[in-house]
Design a protein around this motif. Structure first.
Motif, PDB file in Angstrom:
ATOM      1  N   ASN A  32       7.488   8.053 -15.819  1.00 42.83           N
ATOM      2  CA  ASN A  32       6.449   8.441 -16.705  1.00 42.83           C
ATOM      3  C   ASN A  32       6.598   9.836 -17.454  1.00 42.83           C
ATOM      4  N   GLY A  33       6.020   9.962 -18.397  1.00 39.04           N
ATOM      5  CA  GLY A  33       5.840  11.330 -19.142  1.00 39.04           C
ATOM      6  C   GLY A  33       4.989  11.866 -18.330  1.00 39.04           C
ATOM      7  N   MET A  34       5.358  13.219 -18.053  1.00 38.32           N
ATOM      8  CA  MET A  34       4.564  14.043 -17.070  1.00 38.32           C
ATOM      9  C   MET A  34       4.181  15.289 -17.797  1.00 38.32           C
ATOM     10  N   GLY A  50       5.174  19.806 -21.003  1.00 35.60           N
ATOM     11  CA  GLY A  50       5.321  18.545 -20.763  1.00 35.60           C
ATOM     12  C   GLY A  50       6.908  18.096 -20.657  1.00 35.60           C
ATOM     13  N   ILE A  51       7.201  16.910 -20.186  1.00 37.82           N
ATOM     14  CA  ILE A  51       8.561  16.374 -20.107  1.00 37.82           C
ATOM     15  C   ILE A  51       8.585  14.946 -20.268  1.00 37.82           C
ATOM     16  N   ALA A  97      -0.057  15.995 -14.593  1.00 34.15           N
ATOM     17  CA  ALA A  97      -0.831  14.771 -15.199  1.00 34.15           C
ATOM     18  C   ALA A  97       0.492  13.720 -15.533  1.00 34.15           C
ATOM     19  N   ALA A  98       0.002  12.291 -15.371  1.00 31.81           N
ATOM     20  CA  ALA A  98       0.962  11.114 -15.813  1.00 31.81           C
ATOM     21  C   ALA A  98       0.468  10.466 -16.518  1.00 31.81           C
ATOM     22  N   ARG A  99       1.375   9.749 -17.442  1.00 28.07           N
ATOM     23  CA  ARG A  99       1.054   9.073 -18.823  1.00 28.07           C
ATOM     24  C   ARG A  99       1.554   7.634 -18.145  1.00 28.07           C
ATOM     25  N   SER A 105       2.823  14.330 -23.607  1.00 21.52           N
ATOM     26  CA  SER A 105       1.802  14.630 -24.904  1.00 21.52           C
ATOM     27  C   SER A 105       1.124  15.971 -24.461  1.00 21.52           C
ATOM     28  N   ILE A 106       0.748  16.524 -25.665  1.00 19.59           N
ATOM     29  CA  ILE A 106       0.128  17.835 -25.569  1.00 19.59           C
ATOM     30  C   ILE A 106      -1.480  17.676 -25.132  1.00 19.59           C
TER      31      ILE A 106
END
Length: 124
Positions: A32-34, A50-51, A97-99, A105-106
């Motif tokens: 996940n993007g985090m 973000g990462i 937070a996880a996408r 994302s910002i």
């Protein structure tokens, strides 16, 4: 995915803290993007760092560039936020937070899962 953020505390200005974010119930966040966000009293939630899924891409808010570092250990299913040279203005509840996608994302509205937040207090 339910997230847990921990590692907050009280420090003096110039000090350091490391926040960690884990997925509860053995769920994985490795793909996940985090991101980390924070919310100070009376202010809106703001993006911190973000990462992407493999750690190859990171981005930071201007206010923390050069002081904070986001990283992840996919083998341990953890995401970190190393915070150095802390300032009183960094005082806030910090959230991970996880996408559902692999990139970060910002924008907070693009995240599907949030942790409960951990409080960081920096005194002058």
């Amino acid at each position: 995915v339910q997230l847990q953020a921990f590692g907050g505390g009280s420090v003096q200005a110039g000090g350091s803290l490391r926040l960690s974010c884990a997925a509860a119930s053995r769920r994985t966040i490795s793909n996940n993007g985090m991101a980390w966000f924070r919310q100070a009293p009376g202010k809106e939630r703001e993006f911190v760092a973000g990462i992407n899924w493999n750690g190859g891409t990171t981005n930071y808010a201007d206010s923390v560039k050069g002081r904070f570092t986001i990283s992840r250990d996919r083998t341990k299913n953890l995401v970190y936020l190393q915070m150095n040279s802390l300032e009183p203005e960094d005082t806030a509840v910090h959230y991970c937070a996880a996408r559902s996608t692999s990139v970060s994302s910002i924008f907070a509205s693009l995240y599907d899962n949030w942790g409960q937040g951990t409080l960081v207090t920096v005194s002058s």
